[in-house]
Design a protein around this motif. Structure first.
Motif, short mmCIF file in Angstrom:
data_model
loop_
_atom_site.label_atom_id
_atom_site.label_comp_id
_atom_site.label_asym_id
_atom_site.label_seq_id
_atom_site.Cartn_x
_atom_site.Cartn_y
_atom_site.Cartn_z
N LEU B 126 0.85 -1.20 0.00
CA LEU B 126 0.00 0.00 0.00
C LEU B 126 0.89 1.25 0.00
N GLN B 127 0.26 2.40 -0.13
CA GLN B 127 1.03 3.65 -0.17
C GLN B 127 1.50 4.06 1.23
N GLU B 128 2.42 5.00 1.26
CA GLU B 128 2.96 5.51 2.53
C GLU B 128 1.83 6.04 3.43
N THR B 129 1.85 5.69 4.70
CA THR B 129 0.80 6.09 5.66
C THR B 129 -0.57 6.10 4.99
N PRO B 174 2.35 0.29 5.07
CA PRO B 174 3.06 1.46 5.59
C PRO B 174 2.13 2.35 6.42
N ILE B 175 2.50 2.54 7.67
CA ILE B 175 1.64 3.31 8.57
C ILE B 175 2.44 4.34 9.36
N LEU B 176 1.71 5.26 9.99
CA LEU B 176 2.30 6.09 11.03
C LEU B 176 2.22 5.26 12.31
N GLU B 177 3.41 4.97 12.87
CA GLU B 177 3.47 4.07 14.02
C GLU B 177 3.68 4.86 15.32
N ARG B 178 2.99 4.45 16.37
CA ARG B 178 3.35 4.94 17.70
C ARG B 178 3.91 3.76 18.48
N GLY B 184 6.43 6.16 23.47
CA GLY B 184 5.39 6.73 22.61
C GLY B 184 5.96 7.45 21.40
N THR B 185 7.16 7.05 21.00
CA THR B 185 7.76 7.67 19.81
C THR B 185 6.93 7.37 18.57
N ILE B 186 7.00 8.33 17.64
CA ILE B 186 6.27 8.18 16.38
C ILE B 186 7.25 7.85 15.27
N HIS B 187 6.87 6.95 14.38
CA HIS B 187 7.75 6.53 13.29
C HIS B 187 6.95 6.39 12.00
N ASN B 188 7.67 6.49 10.90
CA ASN B 188 7.10 6.20 9.59
C ASN B 188 7.54 4.78 9.25
N THR B 189 6.61 3.85 9.32
CA THR B 189 6.93 2.43 9.41
C THR B 189 6.22 1.62 8.33
N ALA B 190 6.86 0.56 7.90
CA ALA B 190 6.17 -0.42 7.06
C ALA B 190 6.09 -1.72 7.83
N VAL B 191 4.87 -2.18 8.09
CA VAL B 191 4.67 -3.46 8.76
C VAL B 191 4.58 -4.54 7.69
N VAL B 192 5.37 -5.61 7.85
CA VAL B 192 5.36 -6.68 6.86
C VAL B 192 4.56 -7.85 7.42
N VAL B 193 3.44 -8.11 6.79
CA VAL B 193 2.54 -9.17 7.24
C VAL B 193 2.67 -10.37 6.31
N GLY B 194 2.95 -11.52 6.90
CA GLY B 194 3.13 -12.75 6.11
C GLY B 194 1.83 -13.29 5.57
N ASN B 195 1.93 -14.26 4.68
CA ASN B 195 0.74 -14.80 4.01
C ASN B 195 -0.16 -15.58 4.95
N ASN B 196 0.33 -15.88 6.16
CA ASN B 196 -0.56 -16.49 7.15
C ASN B 196 -1.19 -15.46 8.07
N LYS B 202 9.12 -5.29 10.87
CA LYS B 202 8.85 -3.95 10.36
C LYS B 202 10.14 -3.28 9.91
N SER B 203 9.96 -2.30 9.07
CA SER B 203 11.06 -1.52 8.54
C SER B 203 10.64 -0.07 8.72
N ARG B 204 11.61 0.83 8.90
CA ARG B 204 11.23 2.23 9.06
C ARG B 204 11.94 3.11 8.05
N LYS B 205 11.43 4.31 7.89
CA LYS B 205 11.93 5.26 6.91
C LYS B 205 13.35 5.71 7.27
N ASN B 206 14.28 5.51 6.37
CA ASN B 206 15.68 5.80 6.65
C ASN B 206 16.07 7.25 6.44
N HIS B 207 15.41 7.89 5.49
CA HIS B 207 15.78 9.27 5.15
C HIS B 207 14.52 10.13 5.24
#
Lengths: 397, 397
Positions: B126-129, B174-178, B184-196, B202-207
């Motif tokens: 999906l798209q960013e956030t 990709p979501i806005l993560e708390r 309670g830090t906020i991050h720009n994150t991609a959650v990777v959900v497996g086929n099950n 998860k991975s986060r925005k590097n730049h």
């Protein structure tokens, strides 16, 4: 001349087709997306004077000229520079004596530099090993290595020095170099000649291809000269030779060393790389915030003896079609039109070098690059025991 | 709905214009150069089944499908995977309550994932956030940070897990993560959900951008999670979030960690970046030899309160036009058509992941990269006393 530049079945260029068919308003939208904007407008043409046009017409080469501007600043003056890139097919059949082949190319190049001079070009770059056919496909040694020259007083170097002096022009001259000081080693080199005709220095090819008919690794080795940037009266110049354009780190290093213009003198053929041609150099320009002059030779070169290409196809005598298409891309994502895919040409861009810093200040890539994590990453990567950061789905067997 | 997706004055896409005006033969040449070839031919369409078409039609989104193939090998079986990328505008006005805004988007996304499921998509991004408007332009805290969710059991995560399980699909969300575990830090994150339906990681925005209205550095910090590559049943996946696409080293690190597909979930607007959109991801794909799924949100988002953009223009309520144009590029330099610049869409590509290794074996960038000189170069560069390699013309004053 048909054996020098086989034009059949090759289109002249994409731009011609777009301009022929697409109505003006929609063409503008297409160009905006495909070619970018410079300060809110499409890259504008620069008028070409009569003298240059006449030389181009009487010697049968294309001449294009564009203009990219920057904002006025309070403390720095504009640094307007005219960049020229030249593409050419060879001048005599590859069966002619080496001297004759060289002279035939020199004659063509002289006229093209005359036109560049007439247009007030300040910094000019020729194509990769411009003084010879791109004979590495043959894997034959002689006569091809006889084209190799000293980077200090080879015939082509002396010629370029004369032209640089004549037109007060910085000229980057990519040649096959023989270095007699170091055992007669052969290199793929760019000689940088200052506007007084002085040799400022040289740069060599950092990445040597091992693909298709690019058997260059059998002729010369990787550069050990680093990523030098040459500070000239007309700006700071780096040279990323040919296959180095596929290596983003190579582009990056020239940028981090302060380059404002990076030339990419190349020799590459349609079937292999053409869809990459308009991508890689522009990406380098956008992400490193400098101008790139992309130069590809043009025409189809036929060699005396047949050779195979390691692709299951029958032996043949040509390298495929060098598709020219030389152009300049700007740090703001805009680019000039490309030269023809089939004709010799000179592509001139008047640019303001201040644009480099202005784009940096806009985008901030130089500050968001996090080079410290990548220095660490690459240092770990080159360890033979490197373990890639892989997170495996635990539900997989 | 006009305030959600202002379509006036925006063209649908470049491809539509090319196809409308250029005759077939010349169109083929243009596409060859602009879009590349996959095994000698233009990227072919993949048939879209009735079920998917019906969902797309009744929920007003575009659906595209393409196919890229690889050579058959003797020892490895083909690894055919269907990649999906989704772009969407928001579902309710930004003045609606947070929950209502989220639910309106979820409803749209559910239908689009249903269509992806009907087409047998294996890996979707999906798209960013995707679960919120891209409100960072406002510099306001509330209500926007209320969209931030836990990356393990947030509402959007639970929804994506359900969909992943339903369709046996790997979904990158990709979501806005708390992160409540870390203050309670906020991050720009991609959650990777497996086929099950399991969370692989998860991975986060590097730049993080500092340009234009992308005031994200006031909301979250740079990732410290490195460049993880997630090994799933459908291939090895990396996520380069948004502005990371301007950093070639970021792309490189995912490649060196073994990624076969890298997603670039983004949110970017026309005036700023559109000419770069078709360049940077393709460059990454060509030079790192993996597939890239480029996703940009679509539409114009209007916010309740006016804000300025630091560009001398009057205060306004919109971020400019998110131009969509999501597409997939292949390691061989080819790419799929892009989705619309103005409509929601699902772009599906059937690919053979074996192409990654095959292109590596053809081009050899992985062996000609000379990473050891760049590890050294970057280590020197980050030294505060670094002296750039500049060779100054000695005849300059």
């Amino acid at each position: 001349m048909d054996t020098l530049n086989n034009k059949k079945e090759e289109i002249d260029k994409v731009e011609t087709i777009l301009e022929k068919y697409i109505p003006e308003n929609e063409l503008k939208e297409v160009k905006k997306i495909l070619y970018g904007l410079n300060r809110g407008q499409l890259v504008q043409p620069l008028p070409i004077n009569k003298e240059a046009l006449q030389i181009a017409e009487s010697h049968d080469f294309e001449i294009l000229a564009s203009k990219m501007t920057a904002e006025n600043e309070q403390l720095r003056k504009s640094r307007i520079v005219r960049i020229g890139v030249i593409q050419n097919c060879i001048g005599a059949p590859t069966t002619a004596p080496v001297k004759e082949q060289y002279k035939a190319i020199e004659e063509k190049i002289e006229k093209m530099i005359d036109a560049a001079g007439a247009m007030g070009v300040n910094v000019l770059c020729l194509q990769e090993t411009w003084h010879m056919p791109f004979a590495f496909c043959t894997r034959e040694r002689y006569p091809w290595v006889e084209f190799a020259e000293s980077a200090t007083d080879g015939e082509s170097v002396l010629f370029i020095q004369r032209m640089a002096r004549k037109y007060n022009m910085v000229i980057v001259s990519p040649i096959l170099e023989r270095d007699d000081v170091h055992g007669g080693t052969i290199h793929n080199t760019a000689v940088v000649v200052g506007n007084n005709g002085n040799i400022i220095g040289k740069s060599r090819k950092n990445h040597i291809p091992r693909t298709g008919d690019f058997n260059e690794s059998t002729y010369y080795m990787e550069s050990t000269l680093g990523h030098p940037v040459f500070e000239t009266v007309f700006g700071k110049i780096g040279i990323n030779i040919c296959y180095g354009r596929h290596h983003n780190l190579n582009w990056l290093a020239y940028g981090l060393n302060g380059a404002e213009i990076v030339f990419n003198p190349s020799a590459t053929v349609g079937e292999l790389s053409e869809p990459m041609w308009s991508i890689e150099a522009r990406n380098a320009s956008m992400t490193n915030n400098y101008f790139v002059g992309s130069i590809n030779r043009v025409g189809t070169e036929y060699f005396p003896n047949e050779f195979t290409s390691g692709n299951g196809k029958p032996a043949h005598k040509d390298f495929g079609h060098f598709y020219g298409s030389s152009y300049v891309s700007a740090p703001d994502g805009s680019r000039t039109p490309g030269l023809s895919r089939v004709r010799d040409g000179l592509n001139i861009s008047e640019v303001d070098l201040n644009l480099c810093q202005q784009v940096k200040d806009k985008w901030n890539f130089q500050m968001t690059g996090r080079y410290e994590i990548y220095a660490k990453f690459l240092t770990e990567y080159i360890d033979p025991n490197y373990k890639p950061q892989i997170i495996k789905d635990p539900s997989m067997k």
